[in-house]
Design an enzyme around this catalytic site. Structure first.
Site, PDB file in Angstrom:
ATOM      1  N   GLU A  23       0.839  -1.193   0.000  1.00  0.00           N
ATOM      2  CA  GLU A  23       0.000   0.000   0.000  1.00  0.00           C
ATOM      3  C   GLU A  23       0.879   1.250   0.000  1.00  0.00           C
ATOM      4  OE1 GLU A  23      -3.195   0.272   2.781  1.00  0.00           O
ATOM      5  OE2 GLU A  23      -3.940  -1.749   2.343  1.00  0.00           O
ATOM      6  N   HIS A  85      -4.542   6.449   0.311  1.00  0.00           N
ATOM      7  CA  HIS A  85      -3.786   5.205   0.326  1.00  0.00           C
ATOM      8  C   HIS A  85      -4.331   4.294  -0.752  1.00  0.00           C
ATOM      9  CE1 HIS A  85      -7.182   3.958   2.974  1.00  0.00           C
ATOM     10  NE2 HIS A  85      -6.847   2.704   2.750  1.00  0.00           N
ATOM     11  N   HIS A  87      -5.423   0.337  -2.166  1.00  0.00           N
ATOM     12  CA  HIS A  87      -5.887  -1.006  -1.802  1.00  0.00           C
ATOM     13  C   HIS A  87      -5.448  -1.962  -2.910  1.00  0.00           C
ATOM     14  CE1 HIS A  87      -9.369  -0.162   1.295  1.00  0.00           C
ATOM     15  NE2 HIS A  87      -8.161   0.137   1.756  1.00  0.00           N
ATOM     16  N   ASP A  98      -9.805   0.659   8.530  1.00  0.00           N
ATOM     17  CA  ASP A  98      -9.764   2.070   8.126  1.00  0.00           C
ATOM     18  C   ASP A  98     -10.656   2.896   9.052  1.00  0.00           C
ATOM     19  OD1 ASP A  98      -8.065   1.948   5.876  1.00  0.00           O
ATOM     20  OD2 ASP A  98      -9.704   1.329   4.579  1.00  0.00           O
TER      21      ASP A  98
END
Lengths: 141, 96
Positions: A23, A85, A87, A98
């Site tokens: 990530e 970010h 995934h 999250d």
């Protein structure tokens, strides 16, 4: 609503693909208009400080990174609007992890990276009661 | 003694948009508790839900006294000088 320009869109994809299969993460810098709308004007990539063996599904931005980002935001005369970010091989939808680690107000932009190729980008905000993430409309400038 | 707490952008909607709040407290923990009592809507974001009061802070809320993380000092028992400054600084985490 949050607006992002073509440069930010390209950078989000580039960052997600660069970090794959791990990530990526970073800070969204920009301004807030009178109605609360956010306009992202630059991205500040942050080295993922999550444990190396967990970075395929976790990211971490330390408080020291946050302080440095705040200084950079002030230098650019901008605010921290949220965080992004990726995934890897997972939809651009926030996880329970999250949500547990989020704060209201901030935008959480997620870019899905499937088989190393960046795809869908979505943005989310935590409700003030911490109850849920709500999708935030992205205006592509 | 009066100390100043600097509130991050994300939490200012619970402090009447104020970025700096002056509270009474001799330690970081006392000052933050006073802040939470003055602005009760902050509690759910500052304290772990099952920790009771004054409780433990959420793992992603870091506290700096005069630019030093209290994790490297005496935690919430870290003394704060009169007129001193406390910063609430989020750490950000997430993932699939």
């Amino acid at each position: 609503m949050i607006s992002l320009g073509p440069g930010e869109r390209a950078a989000l994809g580039r960052e997600g693909e660069r970090a794959y299969p791990n990530e990526c993460c970073g800070v969204l810098l920009g301004g807030i208009d009178d109605s609360g709308g956010k306009a992202v004007e630059s991205l500040l990539p942050i080295n993922n400080k999550g444990a190396p063996e967990e970075q395929y599904h976790r990211f971490a931005i330390t408080s020291e990174d946050y302080l440095a980002a705040e200084k950079e935001a002030r230098r650019q005369n901008r605010d921290i609007l949220g965080f992004y970010h990726s995934h890897p091989d997972h939809p651009a939808v926030p996880s329970a992890f999250d949500k547990d680690n989020a704060l209201p107000f901030y935008s959480y932009v997620i870019v899905s990276v499937e088989n190393g190729k960046a795809g869908v980008i979505r943005s989310w905000e935590l409700t003030a009661d911490r109850g849920e993430f709500k999708e935030e409309e992205i205006l592509w400038r | 003694m009066a100390v100043t707490i600097l509130v991050p952008t994300a939490l200012r909607s619970f402090t009447e948009r104020k970025s700096e709040i002056t509270v009474e407290g001799a330690t970081a923990g006392e000052a933050i508790k006073a802040l939470a009592e003055a602005y009760p809507d902050l509690k759910v974001h500052l304290y772990q839900e099952d920790s009771g009061e004054p409780g433990e802070l959420r793992s992603f809320i870091n506290v700096f006294v005069e630019e030093t993380n209290i994790k490297n000092l005496q935690g919430l028992d870290t003394p704060v000088a009169a007129g001193g400054t406390i910063m609430l600084v989020p750490a950000i985490a997430g993932g699939v």
